[in-house]
Write a protein that holds these residues in place. Structure first.
Motif, PDB file in Angstrom:
ATOM      1  N   MET A  51       0.676  -1.157  -0.047  1.00 34.58           N
ATOM      2  CA  MET A  51       0.068   0.077   0.055  1.00 34.58           C
ATOM      3  C   MET A  51       1.117   1.227   0.020  1.00 34.58           C
ATOM      4  N   ALA A  52       1.950   1.131   0.792  1.00 28.28           N
ATOM      5  CA  ALA A  52       2.821   2.423   0.722  1.00 28.28           C
ATOM      6  C   ALA A  52       3.379   2.537  -0.789  1.00 28.28           C
ATOM      7  N   PHE A  53       4.024   1.390  -1.363  1.00 34.29           N
ATOM      8  CA  PHE A  53       4.242   1.462  -2.683  1.00 34.29           C
ATOM      9  C   PHE A  53       3.106   2.068  -3.570  1.00 34.29           C
ATOM     10  N   GLY A  54       2.001   1.898  -3.290  1.00 34.07           N
ATOM     11  CA  GLY A  54       0.900   2.360  -4.375  1.00 34.07           C
ATOM     12  C   GLY A  54       1.119   3.845  -3.968  1.00 34.07           C
ATOM     13  N   VAL A  55       1.073   4.354  -2.716  1.00 35.42           N
ATOM     14  CA  VAL A  55       1.024   5.910  -2.638  1.00 35.42           C
ATOM     15  C   VAL A  55       2.150   6.589  -3.227  1.00 35.42           C
ATOM     16  N   ALA A  56       3.178   5.782  -3.080  1.00 36.45           N
ATOM     17  CA  ALA A  56       4.580   6.313  -3.633  1.00 36.45           C
ATOM     18  C   ALA A  56       4.706   6.469  -5.153  1.00 36.45           C
ATOM     19  N   VAL A  57       3.936   5.584  -5.624  1.00 37.26           N
ATOM     20  CA  VAL A  57       3.760   5.738  -7.307  1.00 37.26           C
ATOM     21  C   VAL A  57       2.759   6.653  -7.567  1.00 37.26           C
ATOM     22  N   PHE A  58       1.662   6.737  -6.814  1.00 41.98           N
ATOM     23  CA  PHE A  58       0.511   7.829  -7.040  1.00 41.98           C
ATOM     24  C   PHE A  58       1.135   9.265  -7.098  1.00 41.98           C
ATOM     25  N   LYS A  59       1.968   9.402  -5.957  1.00 43.32           N
ATOM     26  CA  LYS A  59       2.526  10.672  -5.742  1.00 43.32           C
ATOM     27  C   LYS A  59       3.778  11.054  -6.433  1.00 43.32           C
ATOM     28  N   GLY A  60       4.090  10.035  -7.453  1.00 41.87           N
ATOM     29  CA  GLY A  60       5.285  10.232  -8.207  1.00 41.87           C
ATOM     30  C   GLY A  60       6.460   9.913  -7.859  1.00 41.87           C
ATOM     31  N   ARG A  61       6.522   9.459  -6.514  1.00 43.35           N
ATOM     32  CA  ARG A  61       8.111   9.231  -5.806  1.00 43.35           C
ATOM     33  C   ARG A  61       8.603   7.841  -6.608  1.00 43.35           C
ATOM     34  N   LYS A  62       7.722   6.902  -7.016  1.00 40.89           N
ATOM     35  CA  LYS A  62       8.297   5.623  -7.552  1.00 40.89           C
ATOM     36  C   LYS A  62       7.532   5.595  -8.664  1.00 40.89           C
ATOM     37  N   THR A  63       8.181   4.459  -9.429  1.00 45.86           N
ATOM     38  CA  THR A  63       7.426   4.177 -10.789  1.00 45.86           C
ATOM     39  C   THR A  63       6.902   2.462 -10.452  1.00 45.86           C
ATOM     40  N   LEU A  64       5.966   2.210 -11.642  1.00 45.06           N
ATOM     41  CA  LEU A  64       5.383   0.901 -11.396  1.00 45.06           C
ATOM     42  C   LEU A  64       6.557  -0.213 -11.534  1.00 45.06           C
ATOM     43  N   ASP A  65       7.369   0.071 -12.368  1.00 46.22           N
ATOM     44  CA  ASP A  65       8.573  -0.860 -12.616  1.00 46.22           C
ATOM     45  C   ASP A  65       9.356  -1.143 -11.548  1.00 46.22           C
ATOM     46  N   GLN A  66       9.248  -0.320 -10.547  1.00 47.64           N
ATOM     47  CA  GLN A  66      10.065  -0.763  -9.139  1.00 47.64           C
ATOM     48  C   GLN A  66       9.651  -1.871  -8.622  1.00 47.64           C
ATOM     49  N   CYS A  67       8.184  -2.275  -8.713  1.00 51.26           N
ATOM     50  CA  CYS A  67       7.645  -3.514  -8.032  1.00 51.26           C
ATOM     51  C   CYS A  67       8.245  -4.780  -9.071  1.00 51.26           C
ATOM     52  N   PRO A  68       8.973  -5.722  -8.648  1.00 56.79           N
ATOM     53  CA  PRO A  68       9.614  -6.876  -9.339  1.00 56.79           C
ATOM     54  C   PRO A  68       8.236  -7.787  -9.634  1.00 56.79           C
ATOM     55  N   LYS A  69       7.114  -7.874  -8.851  1.00 57.08           N
ATOM     56  CA  LYS A  69       5.950  -8.688  -8.887  1.00 57.08           C
ATOM     57  C   LYS A  69       5.009  -8.252 -10.129  1.00 57.08           C
ATOM     58  N   ILE A  70       5.290  -7.210 -10.547  1.00 56.32           N
ATOM     59  CA  ILE A  70       4.190  -6.597 -11.714  1.00 56.32           C
ATOM     60  C   ILE A  70       4.763  -7.317 -13.003  1.00 56.32           C
ATOM     61  N   ALA A  71       3.834  -8.047 -13.678  1.00 50.42           N
ATOM     62  CA  ALA A  71       4.458  -8.449 -15.007  1.00 50.42           C
ATOM     63  C   ALA A  71       4.654  -7.557 -16.051  1.00 50.42           C
ATOM     64  N   PRO A  72       5.531  -7.842 -17.041  1.00 48.74           N
ATOM     65  CA  PRO A  72       5.908  -6.690 -17.994  1.00 48.74           C
ATOM     66  C   PRO A  72       4.545  -6.116 -18.819  1.00 48.74           C
ATOM     67  N   GLU A  73       3.818  -7.039 -19.301  1.00 47.54           N
ATOM     68  CA  GLU A  73       2.826  -6.955 -20.023  1.00 47.54           C
ATOM     69  C   GLU A  73       1.801  -5.827 -19.185  1.00 47.54           C
ATOM     70  N   VAL A  74       1.676  -6.063 -17.891  1.00 50.94           N
ATOM     71  CA  VAL A  74       0.769  -4.929 -17.151  1.00 50.94           C
ATOM     72  C   VAL A  74       1.521  -3.829 -17.117  1.00 50.94           C
ATOM     73  N   LEU A  75       2.799  -3.655 -16.915  1.00 57.45           N
ATOM     74  CA  LEU A  75       3.579  -2.419 -16.880  1.00 57.45           C
ATOM     75  C   LEU A  75       3.401  -1.633 -18.197  1.00 57.45           C
ATOM     76  N   ALA A  76       3.384  -2.199 -19.201  1.00 62.80           N
ATOM     77  CA  ALA A  76       3.136  -1.669 -20.647  1.00 62.80           C
ATOM     78  C   ALA A  76       1.598  -1.156 -20.638  1.00 62.80           C
ATOM     79  N   GLN A  77       0.785  -1.750 -20.030  1.00 66.37           N
ATOM     80  CA  GLN A  77      -0.738  -1.383 -19.913  1.00 66.37           C
ATOM     81  C   GLN A  77      -0.838  -0.133 -19.516  1.00 66.37           C
ATOM     82  N   TYR A  78      -0.170  -0.108 -18.110  1.00 66.53           N
ATOM     83  CA  TYR A  78      -0.361   1.115 -17.250  1.00 66.53           C
ATOM     84  C   TYR A  78       0.684   2.253 -17.510  1.00 66.53           C
ATOM     85  N   GLN A  79       1.536   1.891 -18.298  1.00 69.60           N
ATOM     86  CA  GLN A  79       2.353   3.135 -18.715  1.00 69.60           C
ATOM     87  C   GLN A  79       1.987   4.594 -18.788  1.00 69.60           C
TER      88      GLN A  79
END
Length: 270
Positions: A28-56
């Motif tokens: 959840m903290a990662f979700g907040v960090a991504v939403f606030k622009g401090r992190k990007t989705l690809d910093q989570c190793p558990k999210i599949a590449p095709e999902v990352l591409a979908q949400y870029q």
């Protein structure tokens, strides 16, 4: 293109394992960090590449910090029905009456019921509600240690330290310099107490924003051509109670409360 409209949308893309590979304490903290622009989705190793591409470039952020805070509170309220509030009461030093969990926040009753609804003896605002809910959801329930450390020494503190100084310590110091009754109000309004510590300050006041989260405010008065100084200290267990982002948010909210008190008193007729 899929859209991300809240931290919960990011959280749902993770596996919820809180593995900390992203260097955040929870998904959840990662979700907040991504939403606030401090992190990007690809910093989570558990999210599949095709999902990352979908949400870029799919994050749709609120226009203001208050809107973001309100959304974050709603997302956290939605998680409350999934936890055991009786267990949360044991972890947080609160009381559970079978319907709602009540904690003392700044000495005042603050409650959440089994459906996630909030009620309080103080003004309900997101700056307090978000840390309160994070504490209820994720607090480890460890005992207060009795050893004081700076915000920078907390896990996650260095990344947020500049914001903490600018929005917590500096405005509180300004209040202490200009508002002579600040520390009396800390004691009276928010159930604080003066203490003697090894820290050689002129005034030391301990407040309890949460039952297991003591905060010590130390103030050095100006003397011999030197300016005043103010620093906030936390029990060494603080980052086991809530994450550094929530601690920062809670303290920033506390400063806002004191600023309102000072403004009212200064505008009142003598």
């Amino acid at each position: 293109m899929a859209q991300i409209n809240s931290p919960m949308d990011v959280f749902k893309l993770t596996d919820g394992s809180n593995c900390r590979a992203c260097n955040e304490k929870t998904c959840m903290a990662f979700g907040v960090a991504v939403f606030k622009g401090r992190k990007t989705l690809d910093q989570c190793p558990k999210i599949a590449p095709e999902v990352l591409a979908q949400y870029q470039d799919a994050t749709d952020r609120p226009d203001t910090i208050d809107e973001f805070m309100e959304q974050a509170v709603e997302e956290l309220q939605g998680q409350i029905p999934d936890i055991d509030l009786a267990d949360a009461a044991r972890r947080t030093g609160g009381e559970f009456d079978g319907q709602k969990l009540t904690l003392r926040v700044m000495g005042k009753a603050f409650s959440v019921d089994t459906a996630g609804n909030l009620s309080a003896d103080i003004h309900l605002n997101a700056w307090v509600a978000m840390p309160f809910l994070n504490h209820v959801l994720h607090g480890k329930g460890v005992a207060v240690i009795g050893e004081w450390i700076t915000f920078r020494e907390l896990e996650g503190g260095p990344e947020r330290y500049n914001h903490f100084q600018q929005n917590c310590e500096k405005p509180l110091k300004h209040l202490a310099d200009t508002y002579t009754d600040l520390f009396s109000d800390m004691l009276d309004v928010f159930s604080g107490r003066r203490v003697q510590t090894h820290i050689d300050s002129d005034i030391s006041v301990v407040l309890h924003p949460l039952p297991l989260l003591p905060v010590m405010c130390c103030y050095w008065e100006p003397e011999e051509g030197m300016g005043s100084s103010l620093h906030l200290f936390f029990d060494k267990s603080a980052d086991q109670q809530i994450d550094a982002e929530s601690i920062y948010t809670l303290l920033a909210g506390m400063v806002k409360m004191f600023e309102k008190i000072a403004a009212r008193n200064q505008s009142s007729p003598s």
